[in-house]
Design an enzyme around this catalytic site. Structure first.
Site, PDB file in Angstrom:
ATOM      1  N   GLU A  16       0.843  -1.215   0.000  1.00 44.91           N
ATOM      2  CA  GLU A  16       0.000   0.000   0.000  1.00 44.91           C
ATOM      3  C   GLU A  16       0.871   1.255   0.000  1.00 44.91           C
ATOM      4  O   GLU A  16       1.715   1.440   0.880  1.00 44.91           O
ATOM      5  CB  GLU A  16      -0.926  -0.026   1.216  1.00 44.91           C
ATOM      6  CG  GLU A  16      -2.015   1.021   1.149  1.00 44.91           C
ATOM      7  CD  GLU A  16      -3.001   0.910   2.306  1.00 44.91           C
ATOM      8  OE1 GLU A  16      -3.280  -0.208   2.770  1.00 44.91           O
ATOM      9  OE2 GLU A  16      -3.469   1.971   2.749  1.00 44.91           O
ATOM     10  N   LYS A  64      -7.548  -1.683  11.227  1.00 43.83           N
ATOM     11  CA  LYS A  64      -6.880  -2.051   9.960  1.00 43.83           C
ATOM     12  C   LYS A  64      -5.673  -1.138   9.749  1.00 43.83           C
ATOM     13  O   LYS A  64      -4.608  -1.573   9.307  1.00 43.83           O
ATOM     14  CB  LYS A  64      -7.880  -1.950   8.808  1.00 43.83           C
ATOM     15  CG  LYS A  64      -7.369  -2.464   7.470  1.00 43.83           C
ATOM     16  CD  LYS A  64      -6.601  -1.439   6.666  1.00 43.83           C
ATOM     17  CE  LYS A  64      -6.173  -2.005   5.320  1.00 43.83           C
ATOM     18  NZ  LYS A  64      -5.291  -1.077   4.591  1.00 43.83           N
ATOM     19  N   HIS A  89      -2.777  10.200   0.611  1.00 44.76           N
ATOM     20  CA  HIS A  89      -2.889   8.872   0.008  1.00 44.76           C
ATOM     21  C   HIS A  89      -2.780   8.952  -1.520  1.00 44.76           C
ATOM     22  O   HIS A  89      -2.053   8.196  -2.146  1.00 44.76           O
ATOM     23  CB  HIS A  89      -4.217   8.253   0.428  1.00 44.76           C
ATOM     24  CG  HIS A  89      -4.367   6.833   0.010  1.00 44.76           C
ATOM     25  ND1 HIS A  89      -3.714   5.817   0.672  1.00 44.76           N
ATOM     26  CD2 HIS A  89      -5.051   6.266  -0.999  1.00 44.76           C
ATOM     27  CE1 HIS A  89      -4.004   4.686   0.079  1.00 44.76           C
ATOM     28  NE2 HIS A  89      -4.813   4.918  -0.948  1.00 44.76           N
TER      29      HIS A  89
HETATM   30  C1  MEV Z   1      -5.963   2.598   5.058  1.00 53.52           C
HETATM   31  O1  MEV Z   1      -5.146   1.524   4.699  1.00 53.52           O
HETATM   32  C2  MEV Z   1      -6.037   2.710   6.565  1.00 53.52           C
HETATM   33  C3  MEV Z   1      -6.990   3.775   7.097  1.00 53.52           C
HETATM   34  O2  MEV Z   1      -8.306   3.581   6.551  1.00 53.52           O
HETATM   35  C4  MEV Z   1      -7.016   3.648   8.588  1.00 53.52           C
HETATM   36  C5  MEV Z   1      -8.041   4.504   9.276  1.00 53.52           C
HETATM   37  O3  MEV Z   1      -9.079   4.833   8.691  1.00 53.52           O
HETATM   38  O4  MEV Z   1      -7.790   4.803  10.462  1.00 53.52           O
HETATM   39  C6  MEV Z   1      -6.561   5.143   6.664  1.00 53.52           C
END
Ligand code: MEV
Length: 438
Positions: free
Chosen positions: A85, A280, A393
């Site tokens: 990722e 996650k 992101h």
């Molecule tokens: C993405 O891999 C992880 C997030 O969704 C975690 C979160 O929302 O705290 C950004």
């Protein structure tokens, strides 16, 4: 319609590849070429990887990156991470840097107990079984001596064996519930070997126990296996600083930031839909170090999520508070990890990862992994409660889109310049590529 295959495992590697290429691809030659492109030219190294699993046809690459500047218990670490990722390593590195100037991370291993169980059926009086167990417990443990000898020399071994009556939940079902200390090894093989020996001895002892009836003598061992639920193998990771110290370029009002951050954690504590995503994010950090160090990420995942729901509701692993103007953010997670055994001395990159971490003990690795998880969670919550997650992101993901469209160097330059002050979205990147190509 594809066909079934018999004796696939007995085919040579080339024959396996040919079968797959012919069965599933319109252009088998091209498929074979792609599969072989990922072979290592060093035959010995390739063979090592071939033999990790069965029916290997090629290697599947994942990037290995480094998140430097992790100050943990006053010591700096560069943390190796294996993950696909795009924004994860950058986020970890950013968090690490942020906290390195605010006292760093504190991590403590609270306990290191592993668990395994012999699941068996006993058709008889529970009281008689209990008496039998008390009489035979020592000899059951003694029967594992040849397996536990070396582990005992390292300060580990079997800590306790308990008989558990589960008949109110399942007819005739009992367990030997066994706890272990496995020092620097994850201990799965050690635990399973001990359990299988305990199960064998249990059956034999019962067979020769005169006070049992013929039916009682016939114990059925259903299975003997470690548990990946390790609620007494816990590491705590924490950061804290004054509210004022939280201030930086993107955190202009630290009080407001801290309050919103704590609120975001509270939401994850009470709302399972949010808790799963929140956790996650933690596992983005945890898994990538677990993978880089050759540990079993499925075991860690299963154990962590079971722990997150130990009180009956799936909840946040991390917590945050503001007390007397001090912001504190922490989590406790179960981690059964090893720094010896398994892949640790086999996979050259795992060996390197452990070396980069200073050849840590299992307990030190537990601390590094937990801290990386907490750092990841901090980075995610900081973005979510300020700019939103997509800004960072998508910036990281931009490269993936450019690769997908095979952008040239000139196109990349122009696109990078454009997105310095525009928000990246998949559609806007594609639109710009198409425009440049007109
Ligand atoms: C993405 O891999 C992880 C997030 O969704 C975690 C979160 O929302 O705290 C950004």
């Amino acid at each position: 319609m594809n066909t079934a295959v018999t004796g696939f495992s007995k085919l040579s590697k080339d024959a396996k590849i040919d079968w797959i290429a012919n069965e599933y691809f319109a252009n088998p030659a091209e498929a074979v070429a792609i599969i072989k492109q990922y072979w290592n030219s060093d035959i010995r190294l390739q063979q090592l990887h071939d033999e990790f699993i069965e029916n290997t046809i090629t290697n599947f690459y994942l990037p290995m990156g480094i998140a430097p500047n992790f100050l943990i218990n006053d010591q700096y670490y560069s943390v190796p991470m294996v993950i696909e990722e795009s924004s994860v390593v950058a986020a970890a590195a950013k968090s690490a840097k942020f906290w390195s100037t605010r006292g760093g991370f504190k991590a403590t291993v609270l306990n290191t107990e592993k668990i395994g169980q012999v699941h068996f059926l006993f058709k008889g009086e529970a009281g008689k079984l209990q008496k039998f167990f008390e009489l035979k417990k020592d000899s059951l443990i003694a029967s594992t001596e040849s397996i536990t000898k070396n582990m005992q020399k390292r300060g580990g071994g079997i800590l306790s064996v308990e008989l558990r009556d589960k008949t109110s939940e399942l007819e005739n079902y009992y367990q030997l519930h066994v706890t272990f200390e496995t020092k620097d090894s994850m201990g799965a093989n050690f635990i399973n070997s001990c359990l299988e020996q305990l199960a064998k001895s249990l059956k034999e002892e019962a067979l020769h126990y005169n006070e049992f009836s013929p039916i009682e003598k016939d114990i059925t061992v259903v299975m003997s296996i470690l548990s990946n639920f390790v609620p007494n193998c816990i590491v705590r990771a924490e950061v804290s600083c004054t509210i004022e110290e939280l201030a930086e370029k993107k955190i202009e009002n630290p009080q407001e930031f801290a309050e919103k951050f704590v609120q975001a954690v509270r939401i994850a504590e009470i709302e399972p839909y949010r808790a799963v995503t929140h956790n996650k994010g933690i596992m983005n950090g945890v898994d990538s170090v677990v993978l880089a160090t050759g540990n079993d990420f499925r075991a860690v995942e299963a154990g962590v999520h079971a722990y997150a729901s130990r009180n009956g509701n799936y909840s946040s692993l991390s917590h945050a508070k503001i007390e007397n103007d001090i912001f504190t953010f922490w989590m406790e997670i179960p981690l059964a990890l090893g720094t010896v055994g398994g892949l640790t001395s086999l996979h050259p990159l795992v060996k390197m990862a452990l070396e980069i971490l200073g050849k840590p003990s299992a307990q030190e690795l537990m601390q590094v992994v937990a801290v990386t998880g907490l750092a990841q969670n901090f980075a995610a919550l900081r973005s979510l409660t300020t700019t939103g997650i997509q800004e960072g992101h998508m910036k990281m993901h931009l490269n993936n889109i450019l690769n997908q469209y095979e952008a040239t160097a000139d196109e990349r330059k122009a696109i990078a310049k454009h997105f310095e002050n525009h928000t990246v979205s998949h559609a806007s990147v594609v639109e710009l590529i198409e425009y440049l190509r007109k």
